[in-house]
Design a protein around this motif. Structure first.
Motif, short mmCIF file in Angstrom:
data_model
loop_
_atom_site.label_atom_id
_atom_site.label_comp_id
_atom_site.label_asym_id
_atom_site.label_seq_id
_atom_site.Cartn_x
_atom_site.Cartn_y
_atom_site.Cartn_z
N GLU A 10 0.85 -1.18 0.00
CA GLU A 10 0.00 0.00 0.00
C GLU A 10 0.88 1.23 0.00
O GLU A 10 1.93 1.25 0.61
N TYR A 25 -9.16 5.55 -3.99
CA TYR A 25 -9.44 4.36 -3.19
C TYR A 25 -10.23 3.36 -4.04
O TYR A 25 -9.89 2.18 -4.13
N GLY A 30 -8.33 0.25 -2.83
CA GLY A 30 -7.74 0.64 -1.55
C GLY A 30 -6.22 0.58 -1.51
O GLY A 30 -5.63 1.02 -0.53
N HIS A 34 -6.15 3.37 1.20
CA HIS A 34 -6.44 2.73 2.48
C HIS A 34 -5.61 3.34 3.59
O HIS A 34 -6.11 3.60 4.68
N LEU A 42 -11.42 3.75 5.45
CA LEU A 42 -12.43 3.04 4.68
C LEU A 42 -13.27 4.07 3.96
O LEU A 42 -13.18 5.27 4.24
N ALA A 58 -14.01 9.23 2.75
CA ALA A 58 -12.93 8.39 3.26
C ALA A 58 -12.70 8.79 4.71
O ALA A 58 -12.51 9.97 5.01
N GLN A 96 -16.57 0.33 2.09
CA GLN A 96 -15.53 -0.31 1.31
C GLN A 96 -14.28 -0.30 2.16
O GLN A 96 -13.81 0.77 2.58
N ARG A 98 -10.54 -1.64 1.78
CA ARG A 98 -9.67 -2.12 0.71
C ARG A 98 -10.54 -2.44 -0.50
O ARG A 98 -11.25 -1.57 -0.97
#
Length: 147
Positions: A10, A25, A30, A34, A42, A58, A96, A98
């Motif tokens: 990531e 994202y 993600g 993330h 998330l 987010a 959501q 990831r």
């Protein structure tokens, strides 16, 4: 440089805000989005309390067992964030995390649950303590239970 969390490469998306964060994202599942300034985020999609339209943000999250946690801090202002107002009227939301998208139901943490959940969230974002000091409004911890 990439950061390795839970075996997934990531990149920290600390420079992204608002719609750009959400778009990145979603587009990368993600992978880019993330992590935000070292904290896990998330995507929360609520139903607008006035418009009835979907609204996606987010947000930094934590965990309590199988549940996801959010803090409705609004940076320590005296008013709740719009997403919190939305979910008070429409508690059924979409998350959501990831690349996984699922439905959840939101509720405020009880007085008994909140201290431990607050500490979990401060582990991810220590500034929550200073946000609470800035306002007389009790900042809620939101529990998101998968449905």
């Amino acid at each position: 440089p990439p950061c390795y969390t839970l075996g997934m490469a990531e990149r920290d998306a600390g420079e992204l805000y608002g719609d750009r964060h959400v778009k990145s994202y979603r587009e990368t599942g993600g992978e880019y989005g993330h992590l935000w300034r070292g904290a896990p985020t998330l995507l929360l999609t609520t139903t607008g309390s006035k418009s009835g339209e979907p609204r996606t943000m987010a947000l930094i999250y934590g965990r309590s067992g199988d549940d996801y946690l959010l803090v409705a801090s609004n940076g320590g202002t005296d008013d709740h964030p719009s997403w919190f107002k939305n979910l008070r009227k429409h508690p059924d939301v979409e998350l959501q995390v990831r690349d996984e998208v699922f439905r959840a139901r939101a509720r405020a943490a009880t007085d008994e649950e909140k201290p431990a959940m607050w500490q979990e969230m401060v582990r991810h974002w220590p500034a929550y303590d200073s946000y609470q000091e800035k306002t007389d409004r009790p900042i809620p911890v939101v529990v998101l239970e998968r449905v």
